[in-house]
Write an enzyme that holds these catalytic residues in place. Structure first.
Site, mmCIF file in Angstrom:
data_model
loop_
_atom_site.group_PDB
_atom_site.id
_atom_site.type_symbol
_atom_site.label_atom_id
_atom_site.label_comp_id
_atom_site.label_asym_id
_atom_site.label_seq_id
_atom_site.Cartn_x
_atom_site.Cartn_y
_atom_site.Cartn_z
ATOM 1 N N LYS A 122 0.882 -1.150 0.009
ATOM 2 C CA LYS A 122 -0.028 0.062 0.109
ATOM 3 C C LYS A 122 0.896 1.230 -0.039
ATOM 4 C CE LYS A 122 -4.138 -1.436 2.449
ATOM 5 N NZ LYS A 122 -5.035 -1.296 3.519
ATOM 6 N N LYS A 206 -6.365 -9.675 -8.239
ATOM 7 C CA LYS A 206 -7.417 -9.922 -7.499
ATOM 8 C C LYS A 206 -8.595 -8.748 -7.962
ATOM 9 C CE LYS A 206 -8.568 -9.267 -2.906
ATOM 10 N NZ LYS A 206 -8.294 -9.351 -1.275
ATOM 11 N N LYS A 209 -11.907 -2.960 -5.919
ATOM 12 C CA LYS A 209 -12.693 -1.754 -6.134
ATOM 13 C C LYS A 209 -11.436 -0.642 -6.314
ATOM 14 C CE LYS A 209 -12.433 0.841 -1.908
ATOM 15 N NZ LYS A 209 -10.937 0.843 -2.154
#
Ligand code: TRP
Length: 346
Positions: A122, A206, A209
């Site tokens: 991240k 994956k 969103k």
């Protein structure tokens, strides 16, 4: 002389899981998490949390956060979680999470957190500019689980390392404070046909969103037309569907594996059963059939979500009841924790 065996954790088995209120729920959340949440509620005591304290570790809009919490709670319930059986609540409504996270900050070691791959992914090159909260995210997650002494945690594959950290923290607390088996060592529940739902455009990524292309995912709120269109455009190849007994059936065909897996998860069948029916046929026929079952499953959920969201007072009352029941479980645990650690009693 052998040492006496350490008695195992003797508390009840209990399920805890959480989802972030980041908006944009999709098929991966539904098959990977919600379906499992529903399945577990009949055999176990289940606690399902909307983790808003985790959501504020990155930039967020304070004006939207409460409504995003309602949306995730509505998705839980619309998917079939019964808030009378399972506990459904919002994390920041129960004080134990933040309090136990602080105590666990003093148990976890810097080196343990520095190994967390999700933070590294991240933060990328910007680790120095990330919030301390983002670095500390997995400690708060351990507090979520252990404030209820939960033993089982339904999560995706990507949360395995965070669960290992939860076990390390629990074991270290039990050991350092000489409180054998005070906390259980929580186990992830990962298996299941919907364990890994991948992007419709790239079968190695994956479904997410945060993928810039909306065509890569099926949102819970997509209508039948949109679902059919996204599946029609989903990446495949020109070969027919393979036979279930072909050992190379998915070799170099991750997108095919993903679509078959999605079909299987939606139909509550195995991938082999789906291939039994579809072997030798082409995607021209397979994709519309998949679109059909996907909208059949998702549209009642979307409808029920909007019904629940149209009455915010009723939904908030469900969440207040959930928070009270969650607090009733975590507060006695916290009383023991304060005593064990030597903190001031309340
Ligand atoms: N980190 C989890 C995720 O992104 C969300 C989460 C927060 C969670 N606290 C938790 C999951 C406790 C399970 C248990 O999926």
């Amino acid at each position: 002389m052998s040492a006496a065996p350490t008695p195992a954790y003797a508390g009840p088995s209990r399920v805890f899981s959480g989802m972030q209120p980041t908006g944009g729920l999709h098929l991966g959340n539904y098959l990977g998490a919600l379906v499992k949440f529903v399945r577990l509620q009949d055999q176990h005591e289940c606690i399902y949390c909307v983790v808003d304290l985790h959501a504020i570790t990155i930039e967020h809009d304070p004006k939207l956060l409460q409504q995003q919490c309602r949306e995730v709670a509505a998705a839980y319930i619309a998917a079939g979680v019964d808030p009378k059986k399972a506990i459904v609540f919002v994390q920041s409504a129960v004080p134990a999470h933040a309090e136990l996270a602080w105590i666990f900050n003093c148990v976890a070691r810097m080196g343990w957190l520095e190994r967390m791959t999700q933070f590294k992914d991240k933060a990328g090159k910007n680790a120095e500019r990330m919030s301390v909260g983002l670095f500390d995210y997995p400690v708060l997650q351990a507090a979520d689980i252990l404030a209820y002494r939960a033993t089982h945690v339904p999560v995706g594959e990507d949360q395995k390392q965070h669960l290992e950290l939860s076990r390390d923290i629990a074991a270290r607390f039990n050991n350092d404070y000489n409180a054998p088996n005070f906390f259980p060592l929580p186990e992830p529940l990962i298996q299941g046909p919907g364990a890994r739902i991948m992007s419709l455009r790239d079968g190695t990524k994956k479904m997410s969103k945060s993928d810039p292309s909306d065509m890569s995912r099926i949102n819970l709120t997509d209508d039948a037309q949109t679902i059919a269109n996204k599946l029609k455009k989903a990446t495949t190849d020109s070969l027919p569907l393979p036979a279930p007994d072909d050992p190379k059936r998915f070799e170099n065909r991750p997108e095919v594996e993903n679509l078959v897996g999605i079909f299987a998860a939606l139909a509550a069948k195995s991938s082999d059963e789906i291939l039994q029916e579809w072997q030798g046929k082409g995607f021209g026929a397979f994709k519309p059939a998949l679109a059909e079952i996907a909208s059949q499953k998702l549209s009642p959920i979307a409808d029920e979500m909007s019904r629940l969201l149209s009455d915010a007072n009723a939904l908030d009352a469900i969440l207040a009841d959930g928070a009270a029941r969650a607090h009733a479980i975590s507060e006695p645990v916290m009383k023991d924790v304060r005593r064990i650690v030597g903190l001031w009693p309340r």
